[in-house]
Scaffold this motif. Structure first.
Motif, PDB file in Angstrom:
ATOM      1  N   ARG A 139       0.879  -1.165   0.000  1.00 40.14           N
ATOM      2  CA  ARG A 139       0.000   0.000   0.000  1.00 40.14           C
ATOM      3  C   ARG A 139       0.920   1.219   0.000  1.00 40.14           C
ATOM      4  O   ARG A 139       1.303   1.724   1.041  1.00 40.14           O
ATOM      5  CB  ARG A 139      -0.945   0.026   1.204  1.00 40.14           C
ATOM      6  N   ASN A 140       1.329   1.623  -1.186  1.00 36.31           N
ATOM      7  CA  ASN A 140       2.367   2.647  -1.393  1.00 36.31           C
ATOM      8  C   ASN A 140       3.733   2.089  -0.997  1.00 36.31           C
ATOM      9  O   ASN A 140       4.632   2.006  -1.817  1.00 36.31           O
ATOM     10  CB  ASN A 140       2.049   3.936  -0.650  1.00 36.31           C
ATOM     11  N   VAL A 163       9.154  -2.197   3.493  1.00 37.22           N
ATOM     12  CA  VAL A 163      10.131  -1.502   2.653  1.00 37.22           C
ATOM     13  C   VAL A 163       9.468  -0.201   2.220  1.00 37.22           C
ATOM     14  O   VAL A 163       8.552  -0.205   1.403  1.00 37.22           O
ATOM     15  CB  VAL A 163      10.513  -2.362   1.427  1.00 37.22           C
ATOM     16  N   THR A 164       9.897   0.905   2.799  1.00 36.33           N
ATOM     17  CA  THR A 164       9.178   2.164   2.626  1.00 36.33           C
ATOM     18  C   THR A 164       9.709   2.999   1.465  1.00 36.33           C
ATOM     19  O   THR A 164      10.879   2.893   1.075  1.00 36.33           O
ATOM     20  CB  THR A 164       9.239   3.021   3.903  1.00 36.33           C
ATOM     21  N   VAL A 165       8.825   3.835   0.945  1.00 32.37           N
ATOM     22  CA  VAL A 165       9.205   4.770  -0.112  1.00 32.37           C
ATOM     23  C   VAL A 165      10.311   5.703   0.361  1.00 32.37           C
ATOM     24  O   VAL A 165      11.268   5.981  -0.371  1.00 32.37           O
ATOM     25  CB  VAL A 165       7.974   5.578  -0.582  1.00 32.37           C
ATOM     26  N   ILE A 166      10.211   6.179   1.585  1.00 29.83           N
ATOM     27  CA  ILE A 166      11.196   7.161   2.068  1.00 29.83           C
ATOM     28  C   ILE A 166      12.577   6.544   2.240  1.00 29.83           C
ATOM     29  O   ILE A 166      13.585   7.265   2.253  1.00 29.83           O
ATOM     30  CB  ILE A 166      10.743   7.818   3.387  1.00 29.83           C
ATOM     31  N   GLY A 190       2.154  -5.972  -6.920  1.00 25.68           N
ATOM     32  CA  GLY A 190       1.379  -5.924  -5.695  1.00 25.68           C
ATOM     33  C   GLY A 190       0.304  -4.874  -5.838  1.00 25.68           C
ATOM     34  O   GLY A 190       0.312  -4.083  -6.787  1.00 25.68           O
ATOM     35  N   CYS A 191      -0.615  -4.853  -4.918  1.00 28.55           N
ATOM     36  CA  CYS A 191      -1.670  -3.840  -4.955  1.00 28.55           C
ATOM     37  C   CYS A 191      -1.101  -2.479  -4.564  1.00 28.55           C
ATOM     38  O   CYS A 191      -0.282  -2.381  -3.646  1.00 28.55           O
ATOM     39  CB  CYS A 191      -2.796  -4.218  -3.995  1.00 28.55           C
ATOM     40  N   ASN A 192      -1.506  -1.457  -5.288  1.00 26.56           N
ATOM     41  CA  ASN A 192      -1.171  -0.081  -4.905  1.00 26.56           C
ATOM     42  C   ASN A 192       0.339   0.178  -4.819  1.00 26.56           C
ATOM     43  O   ASN A 192       0.842   0.745  -3.853  1.00 26.56           O
ATOM     44  CB  ASN A 192      -1.819   0.253  -3.551  1.00 26.56           C
ATOM     45  N   THR A 193       1.056  -0.239  -5.861  1.00 28.43           N
ATOM     46  CA  THR A 193       2.508  -0.029  -5.899  1.00 28.43           C
ATOM     47  C   THR A 193       2.904   1.157  -6.767  1.00 28.43           C
ATOM     48  O   THR A 193       4.087   1.395  -7.013  1.00 28.43           O
ATOM     49  CB  THR A 193       3.225  -1.289  -6.419  1.00 28.43           C
ATOM     50  N   LYS A 194       1.928   1.906  -7.229  1.00 30.08           N
ATOM     51  CA  LYS A 194       2.181   3.035  -8.127  1.00 30.08           C
ATOM     52  C   LYS A 194       3.155   4.042  -7.533  1.00 30.08           C
ATOM     53  O   LYS A 194       4.130   4.438  -8.185  1.00 30.08           O
ATOM     54  CB  LYS A 194       0.860   3.719  -8.458  1.00 30.08           C
ATOM     55  N   ALA A 195       2.918   4.467  -6.314  1.00 25.18           N
ATOM     56  CA  ALA A 195       3.760   5.490  -5.687  1.00 25.18           C
ATOM     57  C   ALA A 195       5.192   5.006  -5.527  1.00 25.18           C
ATOM     58  O   ALA A 195       6.151   5.766  -5.736  1.00 25.18           O
ATOM     59  CB  ALA A 195       3.178   5.893  -4.338  1.00 25.18           C
ATOM     60  N   PHE A 196       5.350   3.732  -5.182  1.00 26.70           N
ATOM     61  CA  PHE A 196       6.694   3.191  -4.998  1.00 26.70           C
ATOM     62  C   PHE A 196       7.430   3.136  -6.330  1.00 26.70           C
ATOM     63  O   PHE A 196       8.605   3.533  -6.424  1.00 26.70           O
ATOM     64  CB  PHE A 196       6.627   1.798  -4.376  1.00 26.70           C
ATOM     65  N   ALA A 197       6.761   2.653  -7.367  1.00 26.21           N
ATOM     66  CA  ALA A 197       7.386   2.554  -8.685  1.00 26.21           C
ATOM     67  C   ALA A 197       7.772   3.932  -9.219  1.00 26.21           C
ATOM     68  O   ALA A 197       8.846   4.099  -9.820  1.00 26.21           O
ATOM     69  CB  ALA A 197       6.441   1.854  -9.656  1.00 26.21           C
ATOM     70  N   GLY A 210       4.207  -0.243 -11.786  1.00 22.36           N
ATOM     71  CA  GLY A 210       3.423  -0.563 -10.609  1.00 22.36           C
ATOM     72  C   GLY A 210       1.953  -0.336 -10.844  1.00 22.36           C
ATOM     73  O   GLY A 210       1.544   0.170 -11.900  1.00 22.36           O
ATOM     74  N   SER A 211       1.149  -0.691  -9.857  1.00 18.85           N
ATOM     75  CA  SER A 211      -0.306  -0.678 -10.013  1.00 18.85           C
ATOM     76  C   SER A 211      -0.965   0.467  -9.261  1.00 18.85           C
ATOM     77  O   SER A 211      -0.556   0.825  -8.157  1.00 18.85           O
ATOM     78  CB  SER A 211      -0.906  -1.992  -9.520  1.00 18.85           C
ATOM     79  N   ASP A 212      -1.985   1.009  -9.882  1.00 13.19           N
ATOM     80  CA  ASP A 212      -2.905   1.931  -9.234  1.00 13.19           C
ATOM     81  C   ASP A 212      -4.175   1.135  -8.986  1.00 13.19           C
ATOM     82  O   ASP A 212      -5.022   1.012  -9.864  1.00 13.19           O
ATOM     83  CB  ASP A 212      -3.173   3.143 -10.123  1.00 13.19           C
ATOM     84  N   GLY A 213      -4.289   0.544  -7.806  1.00 17.32           N
ATOM     85  CA  GLY A 213      -5.399  -0.342  -7.512  1.00 17.32           C
ATOM     86  C   GLY A 213      -4.913  -1.752  -7.204  1.00 17.32           C
ATOM     87  O   GLY A 213      -3.721  -1.997  -7.005  1.00 17.32           O
ATOM     88  N   LYS A 214      -5.836  -2.689  -7.192  1.00 11.68           N
ATOM     89  CA  LYS A 214      -5.538  -4.051  -6.766  1.00 11.68           C
ATOM     90  C   LYS A 214      -5.191  -4.969  -7.943  1.00 11.68           C
ATOM     91  O   LYS A 214      -5.737  -4.836  -9.031  1.00 11.68           O
ATOM     92  CB  LYS A 214      -6.734  -4.643  -6.015  1.00 11.68           C
ATOM     93  N   VAL A 215      -4.274  -5.883  -7.676  1.00 15.30           N
ATOM     94  CA  VAL A 215      -3.973  -6.949  -8.629  1.00 15.30           C
ATOM     95  C   VAL A 215      -4.287  -8.279  -7.957  1.00 15.30           C
ATOM     96  O   VAL A 215      -4.268  -8.398  -6.733  1.00 15.30           O
ATOM     97  CB  VAL A 215      -2.499  -6.917  -9.091  1.00 15.30           C
ATOM     98  N   GLY A 216      -4.580  -9.288  -8.782  1.00 17.45           N
ATOM     99  CA  GLY A 216      -4.959 -10.588  -8.255  1.00 17.45           C
ATOM    100  C   GLY A 216      -3.935 -11.660  -8.564  1.00 17.45           C
ATOM    101  O   GLY A 216      -3.364 -11.696  -9.656  1.00 17.45           O
ATOM    102  N   PHE A 217      -3.717 -12.542  -7.594  1.00 21.47           N
ATOM    103  CA  PHE A 217      -2.783 -13.656  -7.747  1.00 21.47           C
ATOM    104  C   PHE A 217      -3.509 -14.991  -7.883  1.00 21.47           C
ATOM    105  O   PHE A 217      -2.869 -16.039  -7.953  1.00 21.47           O
ATOM    106  CB  PHE A 217      -1.851 -13.722  -6.524  1.00 21.47           C
TER     107      PHE A 217
END
Length: 256
Positions: A139-140, A163-166, A190-197, A210-217
């Motif tokens: 989540r970010n 593992v944080t963005v900062i 992963g879900c909501n990885t847009k900000a990290f990417a 990365g994703s904006d929203g959820k992805v399914g496994f």
């Protein structure tokens, strides 16, 4: 000299049958995708890259203990442990993953803390990282595990498993193959990885997705290890030099 292709696998939560969103019904969602993709030639070129598989081990230890002791409340999950011991002849989940890595000639590294991810990149020194792929909850920031609160809702793990963005600043851009010479993007499955990417691409001058929203496994075994977009999700590619590119936006799209 070959570069390092780092695959970071987060881990599952302890299975909670009361979780309303049914997280982590299977223990292997974040380790099976790269294994399946390695069965063909699409994952990497062994002549130019070595695969370094970093696995967050505490989650798999906890999940094994939970699955082995909850035969009545989680019979399907319990059966996974029985099959691994009787059919695979392995001691536990981690023992199985180490064997899978050895079969493929991958360098396996067990992590006990999120900090270990940054430490691993920094200790490579003369070896450049060609790309990083992440599989796990997010989540970010990237979550290496998942917890549940008293209402059985999924919540973030302890800070030591994030593992944080900062913390991206903990490694230098010189650790990576530069964008102009790279042949593959970094990917955060992963879900909501847009900000990290987006931050990763900017900090290291690489392509990152990365994703904006959820992805399914759920369909990884049917899709040769590829995750799919959930309803409303979009998959973006980021670069420091150009505007974000929307690569996938339809529910059910496989993310390559």
């Amino acid at each position: 000299m070959k570069s390092a292709f780092i695959i970071l696998s987060g881990g599952p939560s302890k299975y909670n049958p009361k979780d309303p969103d049914r997280h982590d019904q299977s223990w292997d969602n974040f380790v099976t995708p790269p294994l399946l993709r390695s069965s063909g030639a699409e994952l990497h070129d062994p002549a130019t890259e070595d695969v370094h598989w970093l696995v967050y081990e505490p989650a798999y230890k906890d999940r094994w203990d939970s699955d082995t002791t909850h035969q009545k409340s989680a019979p399907t999950q319990h059966q996974h442990t029985v099959d691994i011991k009787t059919k695979r002849k392995r001691l536990n989940y981690i023992d199985l993953l180490k064997a899978r890595a050895k079969d493929r000639g991958w360098k396996y590294e067990g992590l006990s803390l999120a900090q270990g991810f940054w430490d691993y990149i920094n200790k490579l020194k003369s070896t450049k990282v060609s790309r990083v792929w992440f599989y796990g909850h997010a989540r970010n920031d990237l979550w290496l595990s998942l917890d549940h609160d008293s209402s059985n809702e999924a919540v973030s793990p302890a800070s030591s498993a994030i593992v944080t963005v900062i913390d991206i600043k903990k490694v230098a851009p010189s650790s990576f193959v530069p964008q102009k010479a790279a042949t593959h993007p970094h990917k955060f499955f992963g879900c909501n990885t847009k900000a990290f990417a987006e931050k990763w691409a900017s900090a290291f001058s690489v392509f990152a997705e990365g994703s904006d929203g959820k992805v399914g496994f759920e369909k990884i075994h049917d899709n040769s290890g590829k995750v799919v977009l959930s309803s409303g999700a979009e998959w973006y590619q980021y670069s420091k030099a150009v505007a974000p590119r929307l690569l996938h936006s339809k529910v059910g799209d496989q993310v390559n």
